[in-house]
Design an enzyme around this catalytic site. Structure first.
Site, PDB file in Angstrom:
ATOM      1  N   GLN A 154      46.588  35.770  34.461  1.00 29.04           N
ATOM      2  CA  GLN A 154      45.284  35.843  33.791  1.00 29.04           C
ATOM      3  C   GLN A 154      45.121  37.125  32.976  1.00 29.04           C
ATOM      4  O   GLN A 154      44.228  37.208  32.132  1.00 29.04           O
ATOM      5  CB  GLN A 154      44.152  35.668  34.802  1.00 29.04           C
ATOM      6  CG  GLN A 154      44.104  34.240  35.364  1.00 29.04           C
ATOM      7  CD  GLN A 154      42.976  34.003  36.341  1.00 29.04           C
ATOM      8  OE1 GLN A 154      42.053  34.812  36.466  1.00 29.04           O
ATOM      9  NE2 GLN A 154      43.032  32.890  37.064  1.00 29.04           N
ATOM     10  N   HIS A 190      36.067  36.792  47.819  1.00 25.99           N
ATOM     11  CA  HIS A 190      34.702  36.761  47.275  1.00 25.99           C
ATOM     12  C   HIS A 190      33.673  36.691  48.408  1.00 25.99           C
ATOM     13  O   HIS A 190      32.956  37.646  48.629  1.00 25.99           O
ATOM     14  CB  HIS A 190      34.475  35.623  46.268  1.00 25.99           C
ATOM     15  CG  HIS A 190      35.464  35.610  45.157  1.00 25.99           C
ATOM     16  ND1 HIS A 190      35.670  36.699  44.334  1.00 25.99           N
ATOM     17  CD2 HIS A 190      36.345  34.656  44.736  1.00 25.99           C
ATOM     18  CE1 HIS A 190      36.618  36.411  43.454  1.00 25.99           C
ATOM     19  NE2 HIS A 190      37.040  35.181  43.677  1.00 25.99           N
ATOM     20  N   ASP A 222      41.788  40.459  40.795  1.00 24.49           N
ATOM     21  CA  ASP A 222      41.519  39.038  40.552  1.00 24.49           C
ATOM     22  C   ASP A 222      41.921  38.573  39.148  1.00 24.49           C
ATOM     23  O   ASP A 222      43.092  38.346  38.879  1.00 24.49           O
ATOM     24  CB  ASP A 222      40.044  38.748  40.867  1.00 24.49           C
ATOM     25  CG  ASP A 222      39.742  37.254  40.956  1.00 24.49           C
ATOM     26  OD1 ASP A 222      40.664  36.443  40.780  1.00 24.49           O
ATOM     27  OD2 ASP A 222      38.581  36.892  41.212  1.00 24.49           O
TER      28      ASP A 222
END
Ligand code: ZN
Length: 455
Positions: free
Chosen positions: A64, A272, A323
């Site tokens: 990502q 989370h 993340d």
């Protein structure tokens, strides 16, 4: 063959406080002995500045990093986590294992330059572009391992089990085809992944059921049987829609459902855990599991704010992760974690212990929780721990004239990014004067990859 080295730290954060003239004996990358108060020896590496244990990064999706900054545009309808996820699916559709290695290595260099010395990679991009397994089922895991080998970051690989598109064993969507395995395929993938990381120093294999959306309840027990040791990570209660879907389909909230389905313990890391009621929050704290907080990504995606204040007061363990890797800096994650609590509760120093500094509590607690989530002995400068060290530059303008808590607080709260000099992993210096030894080559390959992918 055993190798032993001596490291001399001019000034360091030890488990019981700050100390000057610390000499470490390091054997095969692990601290064998700590001596305080001796002058610098003739031989060995000398580290100046304030030396801290390196921060473990307990949650990342390396690929990502390649789409950071590409999802900030508002569409015709309201933007959300779910529209971001569509952008992410379109980006990853293009990636092959070489692309993943190029992006992963760049992210790892930035992690090391940002104070993260260990990584738990939540690895879910498994298959080829058509959704079929690569001829080598672990080709993507090997790409991640190769990037760790190039950059030197300590790796805990968490192959992700992803079977369904939503609660109730819904069919996966087209965009999820590269993630999906059945149980047999996943068991083979675990074996091949163990092989992929075998030669990396002090690496670990854990496992990650992606989320309660992506696995069936009985997959959790099956995974615990398949993988009897090592960390287990799961995304949980990140978005309100996920809570609503869980309530509608299971009759319970996500963490409530998870607690009813498995016995949470120190192996578990709940990523989370943003949307909790008090009983869920206290159940995680009591279990010894780690809350895996990713404040920058949670802010970027509009997830919400974790109740760190009440969780910490209940003795809960936490660590931080980068993340989505939209920005990579251990200090920035800790700063936003504390600031999000302040904005909600309208107080200050909310995660600090009484009469002690915020920076000290955040660094020590996130090191301990991150180490637990990585399933490795690291996170403090003590015998038996990996020699993963970062040194803060005490000559940086934000730190000039400061020592101890004031220096650490200033590094986190008063510098734009962590002002680092040296970073060592397993006793090996990978970053000096703030630059990773492979930065230039890794960045050039990453840039060429991105130009091709975005052309
Ligand atoms: Zn994640």
């Amino acid at each position: 063959m055993t190798s032993t080295q001596i490291l001399h730290l001019a000034y360091a954060l030890l488990p019981d406080g700050f100390a000057e003239n610390v000499t470490l004996t390091v054997t095969d990358g692990t601290i064998a002995a700590v001596a305080v108060g001796n002058p610098a020896p003739e031989a060995g590496l000398r580290l100046d500045g304030l030396v801290l244990p390196g921060m473990p990064n307990l949650h990342s999706h390396l690929f990502q990093r390649g789409m950071a900054g590409l999802s900030e545009r508002r569409g015709a309808t309201a933007d959300s986590f779910w529209t971001w996820r569509e952008v992410m699916y379109r980006f990853l559709d293009r990636l092959d294992p070489d692309d993943v290695q190029a992006i992963a290595a760049q992210a790892m260099v930035e992690m090391l330059e940002g104070g993260f010395t260990a990584l738990a990679e939540f690895h879910y991009l498994h298959h080829d572009k058509d959704g079929r397994p690569h001829a080598n089922i672990a080709a993507m895991a090997e790409a991640v391992a190769a990037a760790a080998d190039e950059t030197g970051i300590g790796l805990t690989l968490l192959p992700v089990l992803y079977r369904f598109g939503n609660f109730g064993s819904a069919q996966p969507a087209h965009g999820q085809r590269r993630f999906v395995n059945d149980r047999d395929g996943f068991a083979r993938l675990m074996q091949a992944s163990a092989e992929a990381i075998r030669d990396l120093p002090d690496s670990r294999l854990g496992v990650a059921p992606h989320s309660l959306r992506a696995v069936a309840p009985d997959d959790l027990g099956w995974l615990l049987d398949l993988v009897p040791a090592g960390p287990i990570h799961i995304h949980v209660a990140e978005q309100m829609r996920e809570v609503e879907d869980s309530l509608a389909i299971t009759g319970r909230r996500p963490v409530e459902f998870l607690c009813d389905t498995v016995a949470l313990d120190r192996r578990w890391c709940l990523i989370h855990a943003t949307h909790l009621v008090g009983a869920e929050r206290d159940a995680i704290a009591r279990s010894g599991a780690v809350a895996g907080l990713c404040p920058i990504t949670e802010a970027s995606l509009g997830d919400g704010i974790f109740d760190g204040v009440r969780y910490h007061a209940a003795g809960g363990v936490f660590g931080v992760g980068s993340d989505s890797n939209i920005q990579i800096d251990a200090g920035a994650e800790l700063r936003l974690l504390e600031y999000s609590q302040r904005l909600r509760d309208r107080g200050r120093a909310l995660l600090a212990e009484a009469e002690a500094s915020s920076g000290l509590a955040l660094w020590k607690n996130a090191c301990a929780g991150g180490a637990q989530a990585c399933g490795r002995a690291l996170g403090s400068i003590a015998a038996g721990q990996r020699a993963d060290l970062v040194s803060l530059d005490l000559d940086h303008p934000a730190l000039a004239g400061k020592r101890g808590e004031a220096a650490l607080d200033s590094a986190i709260f008063a510098a734009n990014a962590l002002p680092l000099r040296d970073v060592l992993v397993g006793g090996e210096r990978l970053v000096s004067e703030g630059r990773h030894v492979a930065r230039t080559a890794v960045a050039a390959r990453f840039a060429a990859t991105m130009r091709r992918l975005l052309a």
